[in-house]
Design a protein around this motif. Sequence first.
Motif, mmCIF file in Angstrom:
data_model
loop_
_atom_site.group_PDB
_atom_site.id
_atom_site.type_symbol
_atom_site.label_atom_id
_atom_site.label_comp_id
_atom_site.label_asym_id
_atom_site.label_seq_id
_atom_site.Cartn_x
_atom_site.Cartn_y
_atom_site.Cartn_z
ATOM 1 N N GLY A 74 0.793 -1.221 0.056
ATOM 2 C CA GLY A 74 -0.194 -0.121 0.103
ATOM 3 C C GLY A 74 0.891 1.265 0.096
ATOM 4 O O GLY A 74 0.204 2.511 -0.353
ATOM 5 N N TRP A 102 3.927 15.998 1.273
ATOM 6 C CA TRP A 102 3.516 14.902 1.582
ATOM 7 C C TRP A 102 2.582 14.751 2.886
ATOM 8 O O TRP A 102 1.537 14.296 3.005
ATOM 9 N N CYS A 149 5.466 14.600 9.059
ATOM 10 C CA CYS A 149 6.336 14.068 8.300
ATOM 11 C C CYS A 149 7.434 14.488 8.309
ATOM 12 O O CYS A 149 7.952 15.642 8.080
ATOM 13 N N ASN A 151 10.754 13.938 7.099
ATOM 14 C CA ASN A 151 11.170 14.420 5.880
ATOM 15 C C ASN A 151 10.686 14.594 4.792
ATOM 16 O O ASN A 151 9.836 13.566 4.424
ATOM 17 N N ASP A 173 5.336 9.814 9.111
ATOM 18 C CA ASP A 173 5.656 9.340 7.832
ATOM 19 C C ASP A 173 7.165 9.497 7.577
ATOM 20 O O ASP A 173 7.636 10.602 7.363
ATOM 21 N N SER A 175 8.882 7.756 5.458
ATOM 22 C CA SER A 175 9.163 7.259 4.142
ATOM 23 C C SER A 175 10.604 7.419 3.815
ATOM 24 O O SER A 175 11.379 6.695 3.159
ATOM 25 N N GLN A 196 10.590 2.113 -0.626
ATOM 26 C CA GLN A 196 11.414 2.461 -2.041
ATOM 27 C C GLN A 196 12.456 3.571 -2.030
ATOM 28 O O GLN A 196 13.044 3.833 -3.012
#
Length: 361
Positions: A74, A102, A149, A151, A173, A175, A196
């Motif tokens: 997801g 984001w 978030c 970053n 977050d 990510s 990723q």
Amino acid sequence: MTQVYNFSSGPAMLPADVMLLAQQELRDWQGLGTSVMEVSHRGKPFIAAAEEAEKDFRDLLNIPSSYKVLFCHGGGRGQFSAIPLNLLGDKTTADYVDGGYWAASAVKEAHKYLKPNVIDAKITVDGKRAIKPMSEWQLSEDAAYLHYCPNETIDGIAINETPDFGDAIVTADFSSTILSHPIDVSRYGVIYAGAQKNIGPAGLTIVIVREDLLGKAHSVCPSIIDYTVLSENDSMFNTPPTFAWYLSGLVFKWLKQQGGVDVMNRINQQKADLLYGVIDNSDFYRNDVASANRSRMNVPFQLADSKLDSLFLDESFKAGLHALKGHRVVGGMRASIYNAMPLEGVKALTDFMIDFERRHG
Ligand code: PMP
């Protein structure tokens, strides 16, 4: 072949040693005569590899035993829905800090489930973009949780403070910054990250969730993003992204061999200092983020004369420096320098930048 350094923001470069090992093992994993992609996620070999990956990940981030680690599908965006669906309970609002693209995207998704109390944290300090200190974030009393978030991959903005909001449940977050520095996991209710950028290939999302937050999912929460269902099934309620999980496991081993996140933290600082140093020492390049909020993972920069942008991209690509084009919403350039980018890669970029300025400045 020219040595290529890939500055993509994600999917991003992976450590060369990891790719070589994956290549070696590709058609014959663990002597099974088949690839890891082709075996059952319920078989002993995969379960053992999956458990080892989780253990290594826990070691790297020093994750307390009171937290579950979930390996799911997801992406980051999936978590923009998973967070409210798992944590809202019978409340109707949550605090959302808006520090960039984001964080704002998470707010947009949250509107489907609740009335977010949006804390606009974007400020300007001496003409540079910055983020309000956490002490000035006005939390609402009836919020189910706080989301931010740390970053911002596109804006190149980082929030480096460690949250300290008493009993408030902090969700974040991570990510584009997970594993780049140590994190005090105990300060968070939920940490999540799409793989990723700094973990492995796309398709896997890792969630770290405090155990006492389980069991509160909304009745309409899809089972595949229900933290309780995932946790009870060791992230194998449905077929997990097995190859991405395996490859991430190799990255965790590689990180341990490098000395763990403390060592990465030091190298990431060196890489960022080198790149920002070249930008700041010139009138030809510019970055407009205040130093306290500069991202060490994603470094956006502009050329003073944007007419030179396409030449810069053309020449840098020919020099083996790939994927430097900035995100379409901000333009200019962006160098993403996650864990897998070696210091030599950043040195090659800064040498190129200095030479480009000498020839075109
Ligand atoms: N959050 C952040 C900080 C990101 O950088 C990204 C992707 N660039 C996302 C969320 C969205 O991730 P995904 O594409 O995996 O849904």
